[in-house]
Design an enzyme around this catalytic site. Structure first.
Site, short mmCIF file in Angstrom:
data_model
loop_
_atom_site.label_atom_id
_atom_site.label_comp_id
_atom_site.label_asym_id
_atom_site.label_seq_id
_atom_site.Cartn_x
_atom_site.Cartn_y
_atom_site.Cartn_z
N SER A 211 0.84 -1.20 0.00
CA SER A 211 0.00 0.00 0.00
C SER A 211 0.87 1.25 0.00
CB SER A 211 -0.97 0.00 1.18
OG SER A 211 -0.27 0.04 2.40
N ASP B 146 6.67 2.60 6.50
CA ASP B 146 6.53 2.01 5.16
C ASP B 146 6.72 3.05 4.05
OD1 ASP B 146 5.73 -0.13 6.72
OD2 ASP B 146 4.12 -0.74 5.37
O1 PMV Z 1 1.54 -3.14 7.37
P1 PMV Z 1 2.79 -3.90 7.67
O2 PMV Z 1 2.57 -5.35 7.82
O3 PMV Z 1 3.90 -3.56 6.74
O4 PMV Z 1 3.26 -3.46 9.15
C1 PMV Z 1 3.81 -2.22 9.42
C2 PMV Z 1 4.66 -2.28 10.62
C3 PMV Z 1 4.01 -2.08 11.98
O5 PMV Z 1 5.08 -1.66 12.82
C4 PMV Z 1 3.42 -3.38 12.51
C5 PMV Z 1 2.90 -1.02 11.97
C6 PMV Z 1 3.39 0.40 11.75
O6 PMV Z 1 2.51 1.27 11.59
O7 PMV Z 1 4.61 0.65 11.80
#
Ligand code: PMV
Length: 323
Positions: A114, A157
């Site tokens: 995403s 991310d």
């Molecule tokens: O959405 P994912 O699976 O890439 O998880 C992101 C990482 C977490 O630390 C679990 C959530 C975040 O907002 O950083």
């Protein structure tokens, strides 16, 4: 109207042929968290690197601002994508483009699909609106999309995706901006990503862990603090090209994530199989929960066919040394 949008409108194509936009295609890389997921939500550092896999966005002139592509989404995912796109289209003045996205990333597996989409689309919309897609602008816009997908994400991310480089990341807190340090890679390595099956959404896994952490704050606080320390130690090891130390930090981090209740039998089986196949370190990556992905660090990995014979569904991504 901005120059980019105007040009998109003015371009003329032969009758019957689709009109071409002069906008270049844009790319948002996926990401993998090597150390520190979940703890990052509580203000601790996390180490994450971009993948060579990601999302590409292309545009052609149109009478409306629309998004197409990604046909294998379920209804809920499609609804979220439409709402997220609506937010950024609105923010950039709805340039009249039909944007098509294509992805080499599996959806909802913890590999930043995403965020990669948000970054690719934000870059394209900013260019179309005649605005230079600087990392700061891309980050601001992509965050709007990420908030629609994930509620209040830590931001790791889309930060990695927008920088396109390994980063040590600390989220923003009241009165303090997010802290981002680009990290040098001291030695080449291969990351093997094993897909351990479908999982519930990040928001739900983060919320369930928050409940436990609220009930037993000291115990979970200790776990998160140690995960943050591992992220710092692993970052130093990555910069020094000390892959054994980085791999060990990943192994320990997996144990802590399991202790925090976000691993699963499918994830543990994949971690075990990758360690047996010679990984220097292997751990779940991203939110985890009931499924998702495992990341394993190899100096040189065994052939994919060998890993597949061991029952793993894998993708690979190279970690190139910083020049
Ligand atoms: O959405 P994912 O699976 O890439 O998880 C992101 C990482 C977490 O630390 C679990 C959530 C975040 O907002 O950083």
């Amino acid at each position: 109207m901005s120059p980019g949008t105007g040009a998109a409108h003015r371009s003329s194509a032969p009758a019957g042929a689709p009109e071409r936009s002069p906008l270049p295609e844009t790319f948002g890389p996926g990401k993998v968290i090597l150390l520190g997921e979940h703890a990052v939500v509580y203000g601790h550092p996390a180490l994450a690197v971009p993948l060579t896999l990601g999302v590409t966005a292309r545009a052609v002139a149109s009478d409306r601002c629309t998004l197409t592509g990604l046909t294998d989404l379920n209804e809920a995912q499609r609804g979220m994508l439409d709402a997220a796109f609506e937010a950024v289209a609105e923010a950039t003045g709805r340039p009249p483009l039909r944007i098509t996205v294509s992805s080499t990333l599996p959806v909802s597996m913890g590999l930043g699909s995403s965020a990669a989409l948000a970054v690719a689309v934000s870059r394209l919309l900013l260019s179309a609106a005649g605005s230079r897609p600087s990392p700061a602008k891309v980050l601001g816009l992509a965050l709007r999309m990420e908030e629609t997908f994930h509620g209040t994400p830590s931001g790791v991310d889309h930060t990695v995706s927008a920088h396109g480089a390994p980063v040590l990341y600390r989220r923003a807190s009241p009165g303090r901006q997010a802290r981002v340090r680009q990290v040098r890679v001291g030695a080449p390595a291969t990351l093997v990503l094993a897909l351990a099956g479908p999982r519930r959404g990040t928001q739900q896994t983060v919320a369930a862990l928050r409940q436990r952490a609220k009930r037993w704050p000291k115990r979970y606080g200790r776990l998160f603090e140690e995960m943050g320390r591992l992220a710092l130690e692993g970052t130093r090891a990555l910069e020094a090209g000390d892959l054994e130390t980085l791999g060990d930090a990943m192994n320990v981090n997996h144990g802590l994530l399991a202790a925090a209740g976000v691993s699963s039998p499918a994830l543990d089986v994949a971690v075990d199989a990758l360690r047996r196949a010679g990984a220097l370190g292997a751990k779940l990556t991203g939110a985890g929960g009931d499924g998702g992905a495992v990341v394993a660090l190899f100096r040189s990995p065994p052939p994919v066919a060998t890993l597949e014979q061991a029952g793993l569904t894998v993708l690979t991504s190279e970690l190139e040394p910083t020049q």
